[in-house]
Design an enzyme around this catalytic site. Structure first.
Site, PDB file in Angstrom:
ATOM      1  N   GLU A   1      10.055  16.118  14.870  1.00 20.41           N
ATOM      2  CA  GLU A   1      10.305  16.075  13.039  1.00 20.41           C
ATOM      3  C   GLU A   1       9.487  16.903  12.500  1.00 20.41           C
ATOM      4  O   GLU A   1       8.072  16.979  12.395  1.00 20.41           O
ATOM      5  CB  GLU A   1       9.866  14.666  12.511  1.00 20.41           C
TER       6      GLU A   1
ATOM      7  N   GLU B   1      10.078   1.507  10.331  1.00 25.72           N
ATOM      8  CA  GLU B   1      10.855   2.713   9.864  1.00 25.72           C
ATOM      9  C   GLU B   1      10.045   3.717  10.064  1.00 25.72           C
ATOM     10  O   GLU B   1       9.603   4.357   9.036  1.00 25.72           O
ATOM     11  CB  GLU B   1      11.294   2.246   8.580  1.00 25.72           C
TER      12      GLU B   1
ATOM     13  N   CYS C   1      13.960  11.064   6.042  1.00 24.31           N
ATOM     14  CA  CYS C   1      13.946  10.592   7.325  1.00 24.31           C
ATOM     15  C   CYS C   1      14.969  10.827   8.081  1.00 24.31           C
ATOM     16  O   CYS C   1      15.209  11.112   9.133  1.00 24.31           O
ATOM     17  CB  CYS C   1      13.257   9.399   7.376  1.00 24.31           C
TER      18      CYS C   1
ATOM     19  N   GLY D   1       2.602   4.906  12.890  1.00 22.79           N
ATOM     20  CA  GLY D   1       3.525   3.499  13.201  1.00 22.79           C
ATOM     21  C   GLY D   1       3.076   3.155  14.416  1.00 22.79           C
ATOM     22  O   GLY D   1       2.873   1.667  14.432  1.00 22.79           O
TER      23      GLY D   1
ATOM     24  N   GLU E   1      -0.920   7.377  -0.565  1.00 25.19           N
ATOM     25  CA  GLU E   1      -2.033   7.833  -1.079  1.00 25.19           C
ATOM     26  C   GLU E   1      -1.590   9.121  -1.891  1.00 25.19           C
ATOM     27  O   GLU E   1      -2.151   9.488  -3.013  1.00 25.19           O
ATOM     28  CB  GLU E   1      -3.344   8.145  -0.517  1.00 25.19           C
TER      29      GLU E   1
ATOM     30  N   GLY F   1       6.960   5.099   7.781  1.00 19.94           N
ATOM     31  CA  GLY F   1       6.098   6.462   7.789  1.00 19.94           C
ATOM     32  C   GLY F   1       6.509   7.123   9.216  1.00 19.94           C
ATOM     33  O   GLY F   1       7.430   6.836   9.644  1.00 19.94           O
ATOM     34  N   GLY F   2       5.459   7.909   9.626  1.00 16.53           N
ATOM     35  CA  GLY F   2       5.426   8.721  10.482  1.00 16.53           C
ATOM     36  C   GLY F   2       5.327   7.767  11.964  1.00 16.53           C
ATOM     37  O   GLY F   2       4.804   6.640  11.911  1.00 16.53           O
TER      38      GLY F   2
ATOM     39  N   LYS G   1       0.918  -1.243   0.013  1.00 13.39           N
ATOM     40  CA  LYS G   1      -0.128   0.127  -0.086  1.00 13.39           C
ATOM     41  C   LYS G   1       0.716   1.154  -0.073  1.00 13.39           C
ATOM     42  O   LYS G   1       1.540   1.719   1.002  1.00 13.39           O
ATOM     43  CB  LYS G   1      -0.948  -0.122   1.209  1.00 13.39           C
TER      44      LYS G   1
HETATM   45  P1  NAD Z   1       2.339   8.674   7.287  1.00 16.91           P
HETATM   46  O1  NAD Z   1       2.801   7.904   8.733  1.00 16.91           O
HETATM   47  O2  NAD Z   1       1.556   9.607   7.265  1.00 16.91           O
HETATM   48  O3  NAD Z   1       2.213   7.658   6.252  1.00 16.91           O
HETATM   49  C1  NAD Z   1       3.044   6.420   5.592  1.00 16.91           C
HETATM   50  C2  NAD Z   1       2.006   5.424   5.297  1.00 16.91           C
HETATM   51  O4  NAD Z   1       1.189   4.984   6.199  1.00 16.91           O
HETATM   52  C3  NAD Z   1       1.168   5.837   4.111  1.00 16.91           C
HETATM   53  O5  NAD Z   1       1.132   4.769   3.337  1.00 16.91           O
HETATM   54  C4  NAD Z   1      -0.206   5.989   4.726  1.00 16.91           C
HETATM   55  O6  NAD Z   1      -1.290   5.974   4.058  1.00 16.91           O
HETATM   56  C5  NAD Z   1      -0.042   4.809   5.935  1.00 16.91           C
HETATM   57  N1  NAD Z   1      -1.071   5.094   6.982  1.00 16.91           N
HETATM   58  C6  NAD Z   1      -1.497   6.265   7.488  1.00 16.91           C
HETATM   59  N2  NAD Z   1      -2.247   5.897   8.827  1.00 16.91           N
HETATM   60  C7  NAD Z   1      -2.125   4.510   8.834  1.00 16.91           C
HETATM   61  C8  NAD Z   1      -2.872   3.603   9.674  1.00 16.91           C
HETATM   62  N3  NAD Z   1      -3.394   3.947  10.622  1.00 16.91           N
HETATM   63  N4  NAD Z   1      -2.534   2.269   9.484  1.00 16.91           N
HETATM   64  C9  NAD Z   1      -1.923   1.768   8.628  1.00 16.91           C
HETATM   65  N5  NAD Z   1      -1.269   2.780   7.443  1.00 16.91           N
HETATM   66  C10 NAD Z   1      -1.308   3.845   7.889  1.00 16.91           C
HETATM   67  O7  NAD Z   1       4.098   9.150   6.901  1.00 16.91           O
HETATM   68  P2  NAD Z   1       4.285  10.078   5.578  1.00 16.91           P
HETATM   69  O8  NAD Z   1       3.847  11.394   6.011  1.00 16.91           O
HETATM   70  O9  NAD Z   1       3.622   9.337   4.378  1.00 16.91           O
HETATM   71  O10 NAD Z   1       5.757   9.972   5.667  1.00 16.91           O
HETATM   72  C11 NAD Z   1       6.621  10.938   6.274  1.00 16.91           C
HETATM   73  C12 NAD Z   1       7.128   9.874   7.364  1.00 16.91           C
HETATM   74  O11 NAD Z   1       7.715   8.802   7.057  1.00 16.91           O
HETATM   75  C13 NAD Z   1       8.384  10.805   8.205  1.00 16.91           C
HETATM   76  O12 NAD Z   1       7.937  10.575   9.616  1.00 16.91           O
HETATM   77  C14 NAD Z   1       9.587  10.086   7.794  1.00 16.91           C
HETATM   78  O13 NAD Z   1      10.768  10.180   8.870  1.00 16.91           O
HETATM   79  C15 NAD Z   1       9.128   8.630   7.937  1.00 16.91           C
HETATM   80  N6  NAD Z   1      10.108   7.968   6.967  1.00 16.91           N
HETATM   81  C16 NAD Z   1      11.134   6.962   7.678  1.00 16.91           C
HETATM   82  C17 NAD Z   1      12.070   6.353   6.611  1.00 16.91           C
HETATM   83  C18 NAD Z   1      13.118   5.481   7.575  1.00 16.91           C
HETATM   84  O14 NAD Z   1      13.538   4.688   6.607  1.00 16.91           O
HETATM   85  N7  NAD Z   1      12.920   5.568   8.933  1.00 16.91           N
HETATM   86  C19 NAD Z   1      11.852   6.501   5.394  1.00 16.91           C
HETATM   87  C20 NAD Z   1      11.201   7.530   4.878  1.00 16.91           C
HETATM   88  C21 NAD Z   1      10.037   8.216   5.864  1.00 16.91           C
END
Ligand code: NAD
Length: 497
Positions: free
Chosen positions: A391, A252, A291, A235, A180, A230-231, A177
């Protein structure tokens, strides 16, 4: 513009069961440039069922390793063949420069090749000495099963591939997934996997929102592992949702990454220029939406004024614009939400006493209709400020200072995250000492940002659980199984009757 069939289930491309679509926005000018299917729970359940079937009944988990590795190499070749188109699509969708988009494709191809090599070079299992010639004991590693792979918008193709390549190398099936906001290159990657000959049902994709699609994947009883990038707040939701079914969880998450500069790294003009140049790169590449962005500059007090002065001067000169335009060095932020968040953090920092040295505003004029924000340097920051602790994920660099090595280490470790950090020094002993004391998953000495597919990537603390890349990045997608064979079975006679 027609609604695309961007959901792939059991080898078929589909629209969403509900018929819903989502507009994909070009962040450089805020216009719609693509439509994708907006999947929901029904699509997610269908994708998991297809992946389950392909794992339980299909050939992929039992395909010889050499064939799996050959497929991964074909994918790498296809990626390279489509480098320009994929790089341009990533640039448009995520707002990065075209060159960054191209480099992402190269890195993705490297990851596919790395995991192909890794599985090819493994021995079949580890024989364990059970202390008897009558026992044959061996530990083997098997695929986990159905993997749910959830990815963010900043490195869409790269983050998906760091999961997909090892998942496939290990013999799993998956549902991915993508974010979006930026799903397009991941959809293209699934097309390439098909073209490379991956059997139907092994690779499935559901485009759609975090909730319901990601949330359903995380809780789904037929999913064996969820790997999320993701965030922090999403997470933790994923981890909670995964708890009831006790699935494996890899996270991550974010970072608040220190870039520690000692005075001895700035003695000659050449060294000073290198340290400033790299600090600029650490903080502002991809408009800070990285990140591992070096968003906290921690510089020795005696060099602060000169260092920050030069940094601010150069930050003001960074050329913003559409990522595909010639000469552009930084693209826009990905969304209006990300722009608003950045503006809010800068305002809060200034209210808390930070001193603005560069940026702090949106650029004006033609060509900046999208979500642009000037690279921003905030001086005189301290650890109590929100902008130092949280962040931002935008082009915002905070400056703190230290007088002693201990103070530098304490500041660098004073974060709930622990993804990456750097130390700049001309003293090799200090370099190793400080690197050893930093509580971060990656530590650079006199560099910032490079990673290697052979080396694990991931974080301490709230930066996550588990590792991607390297041997540990493959191990995430496996279960260890101990096979103990008694070659001369006899009664045990524990029970006398
Ligand atoms: P986000 O957490 O908003 O979204 C990440 C993904 O999770 C998206 O696909 C989103 O649709 C999905 N998501 C959102 N809510 C969810 C839920 N309740 N259950 C399951 N999935 C859900 O993050 P973002 O804004 O897309 O990305 C930025 C974040 O990602 C930053 O915090 C960044 O540091 C982190 N990031 C980390 C790494 C790493 O390697 N550690 C790499 C890239 C980005």
């Amino acid at each position: 513009m027609s609604a695309q069939q961007t959901i792939h289930v059991g080898g078929e491309w589909r629209s969403a069961a509900s018929g819903a679509t989502r507009e994909i926005i070009d962040p450089a000018d805020a216009t719609v440039f693509a439509l994708v299917a907006e999947g929901g729970t029904e699509d997610t359940d269908a994708a998991v069922a297809a992946a389950r079937r392909a794992f339980d009944e299909g050939e992929w988990p039992r395909t010889p390793v050499a064939e799996r590795a050959a497929l991964l190499r074909r994918v790498a070749d296809l990626l390279q063949r489509n480098r320009e188109a994929l790089g341009a699509l990533e640039s448009r969708d995520a707002g990065k420069t075209l060159e960054e988009g191209r480099v992402d494709v190269d890195c993705v191809a490297d990851a596919f090749r790395y995991f192909a090599d890794l599985v090819m070079n493994e021995s079949g299992g580890r024989v364990v000495d059970a202390g008897s010639d009558e026992i044959h004991s061996v530990v083997v590693h098997e695929p986990v099963g159905v993997c749910a792979l959830i990815t963010p918008w900043n490195y869409p193709l790269l983050q998906a591939s760091w999961k997909i390549a090892p998942a496939l190398a290990a013999g799993n099936t998956f549902v991915v997934k993508p974010s979006e906001i930026t799903p397009l290159t991941t959809v293209e990657l699934i097309h390439l996997l098909e073209e490379a000959g991956l059997p139907a049902g092994v690779a499935n994709i559901v485009t759609g929102a975090g909730d319901p699609v990601g949330a359903r994947l995380a809780e789904h009883p037929d999913v064996d592992l969820v790997s999320f990038t993701g965030g922090l707040s999403s997470g933790t939701k994923v981890m909670r949702a995964a708890a009831d079914s006790v699935k494996k969880v890899a996270l991550e998450l974010g970072g608040k990454n220190p870039n520690v500069v000692f005075a001895d790294a700035c003695e000659s003009d050449e060294d000073f220029d290198t340290a400033v140049d790299q600090a600029l790169n650490a903080a502002f590449i991809h408009s800070g939406q990285v990140c591992s962005a070096g968003s906290r500059l921690i510089v020795e007090e005696s060099r602060r004024e000169r260092f920050v002065g030069e940094l601010a001067r150069r930050a003001e000169k960074i050329r913003l614009g559409r990522g595909t335009d010639h000469g552009v060095e930084c693209g826009p932020l990905v969304s209006p939400q990300q722009l608003a968040k950045t503006e809010e953090y800068v305002a809060s920092a200034l209210a808390e006493g930070a001193v603005l040295r560069a940026g702090g505003r949106r650029p004006e004029g033609e060509g900046y209709e999208g979500y642009f924000y000037r690279p921003t340097v905030l001086d005189q920051c301290h650890r109590e400020m929100r902008v130092v602790r949280e962040e931002v994920f935008g082009p915002v660099l905070t400056v703190e200072t230290f007088r002693t090595e201990d103070e530098a280490v304490a500041l660098a470790n004073d974060t709930e995250y622990g993804l990456a950090g750097a130390v700049w020094t001309a003293d090799p002993g200090r370099a190793r000492r400080v690197a050893g004391r930093l509580r971060h998953g990656t530590v650079w000495i006199n560099d910032f940002h490079p990673y290697l597919p052979q080396a694990e990537w991931g974080g301490f603390g709230k930066s996550g659980i588990g590792r991607e890349l390297g041997p540990a990045g493959l191990a995430e997608y496996r279960e260890a199984k101990h096979i103990y064979q008694n070659l001369a079975p006899r009664p045990v006679r524990w029970f006398a009757g």
